[in-house]
Design an enzyme around this catalytic site. Structure first.
Site, short mmCIF file in Angstrom:
data_model
loop_
_atom_site.label_atom_id
_atom_site.label_comp_id
_atom_site.label_asym_id
_atom_site.label_seq_id
_atom_site.Cartn_x
_atom_site.Cartn_y
_atom_site.Cartn_z
N THR B 107 4.67 -21.44 32.14
CA THR B 107 5.75 -22.15 32.83
C THR B 107 5.55 -23.65 32.67
O THR B 107 4.45 -24.16 32.83
CB THR B 107 5.73 -21.82 34.33
OG1 THR B 107 5.92 -20.43 34.47
CG2 THR B 107 6.85 -22.55 35.05
N GLY B 108 6.61 -24.35 32.35
CA GLY B 108 6.52 -25.80 32.28
C GLY B 108 6.13 -26.33 30.92
O GLY B 108 5.98 -27.52 30.75
N CYS B 109 5.94 -25.46 29.95
CA CYS B 109 5.64 -25.94 28.61
C CYS B 109 6.88 -25.80 27.74
O CYS B 109 7.46 -24.74 27.63
CB CYS B 109 4.48 -25.15 28.01
SG CYS B 109 2.91 -25.66 28.70
N ILE B 110 7.30 -26.89 27.16
CA ILE B 110 8.54 -26.87 26.38
C ILE B 110 8.24 -26.38 24.97
O ILE B 110 7.23 -26.73 24.39
CB ILE B 110 9.16 -28.28 26.33
CG1 ILE B 110 9.41 -28.74 27.77
CG2 ILE B 110 10.43 -28.29 25.53
CD1 ILE B 110 9.43 -30.24 27.93
N MET C 1 6.27 -30.17 30.95
CA MET C 1 5.05 -30.64 30.28
C MET C 1 5.05 -30.18 28.83
O MET C 1 5.39 -29.05 28.53
CB MET C 1 3.87 -30.04 31.02
CG MET C 1 2.54 -30.36 30.44
SD MET C 1 1.28 -29.81 31.60
CE MET C 1 0.86 -28.25 30.92
#
Lengths: 99, 110, 135
Positions: B107-110, C1
């Site tokens: 989650t949160g990694c593009i 991030m």
């Protein structure tokens, strides 16, 4: 008449409305967030217990278990699985879903 | 999408991550590692197994800095840094290690 | 991030402007998507090294109930993920006492250690925030 309630009694007034308009001898099935109404210490406990003199109340156990509430169900409320759900729908001549 | 090893099929998403965590096995990890051009050593397996344990415990893939901190705690400070993890997985522990471990993208990694 | 920053050099970029963020969770976990969405936003926000507090009130306290088992309903049980928050340096978890009481629950029924606050104390806490996000 089978009444189906799927909203939490501490979020919506659906169960209250249902209890107000359900005739004696009818059946209530609590599903999804509605199962919070079937738990001890919850906001609906006393109202539901009073109604249970005239109305049979069921709760869907997969939904109780999903929410971690399986061990705090009010005595006298019968737990059913999905097959039991179908049986309840088939047993009554009509169904009202209180959305 | 997917791939097949010895008659067993593995479903993957458009980025090559396994769709079903439960389908993962060593053979799948080896296949995915080849795809990622990573040669698996014991050090790689240590991280892969750590990631699977982490997912099992918390139901998410950890963010990179959470992973480095947790690895440091469990496997020692010399392994608990991003340099070490990027040496093992040059395109990033999230992108490569999670993929090889059969986890969804963190989650949160593009 | 992104993979390239990995949150590692974020401290330099953000040059010390830390704000107080509170996430207020008021919905039961599976009936709507709010609870899961909130959790995902919290996990993402952890990368920005802000002063994050989580508040659970009303049916939101049900999100933290122990013993959730979702296999039969075919949904993902995300309650274990709250236990990962500590590793994300999110350690301020507050639960409203009145909401627990109204549901026959105590802090012992919850999957993570929490600080139980009264409505008045929650009010003060929220008043001190720079940003309040409601789910």
């Amino acid at each position: 008449m089978l009444h189906i309630v799927n909203k939490s009694p501490s979020e919506r007034n659906t169960l209250d409305s249902c209890l107000r308009m359900a005739k004696k001898g009818s059946t209530i099935l609590l599903i999804e967030d509605g199962v919070y109404g079937a738990t001890k210490g919850g906001v609906a406990e006393n109202k539901l217990k009073a109604a249970m003199a005239d109305i049979k109340v069921y709760a869907l156990w997969p939904d109780l278990e999903a929410r971690g509430m399986q061990d705090s169900v009010i005595d006298g409320i019968e737990q059913v699985d999905y097959n039991g759900f179908v049986d309840l729908v088939a047993a009554d001549k009509n169904v009202q879903s209180w959305l | 999408m997917g791939f097949e090893i010895n008659g067993k099929t593995y479903e993957t998403d458009e980025e090559g991550y396994l769709v079903n965590l439960g389908e993962w096995d060593e053979a799948a990890a080896k296949y995915l590692a080849v795809e990622e051009k990573v040669e698996l050593t014991e050090n790689h397996w240590e991280v892969i197994n750590f990631l699977r344990e982490y997912y099992n415990d918390y139901q998410i893939a950890p963010a990179v800095r959470v992973l480095t901190k947790a690895i440091g705690k469990k496997l020692g400070a010399e392994k608990g840094n991003s340099k070490y993890l990027y040496e093992l997985f040059p395109y990033g522990p999230a992108k490569q290690a999670c993929k090889i471990a059969g986890l969804p993208k963190p989650t949160g990694c593009i | 991030m992104t993979e390239s920053t990995g949150g590692i050099d974020m401290d330099e970029d953000s040059s010390g402007t830390i704000k107080k963020f509170a996430f207020v969770n008021r919905k039961a976990p599976y009936g709507t998507i709010y609870a899961l969405e909130s959790l995902e936003v919290v996990l993402i926000s952890a990368a920005f090294d802000q002063d994050v507090s989580l508040v659970f009130a009303d049916d939101g306290v049900y999100e933290l109930k122990k013993g959730q088992a979702t296999k039969s309903v075919g949904m993902k049980n995300f309650s274990p993920t709250y236990r990962a928050l500590e590793g994300y340096d999110i350690e301020k978890i507050f639960v409203e006492k009145e909401s627990l009481d109204a549901r026959g629950l105590t802090a012992d029924d919850l999957v993570v250690p929490v600080e139980v606050l009264t409505s008045d104390e929650i009010a003060t806490l929220l008043d001190e925030q720079d940003v309040v996000l409601s789910f």
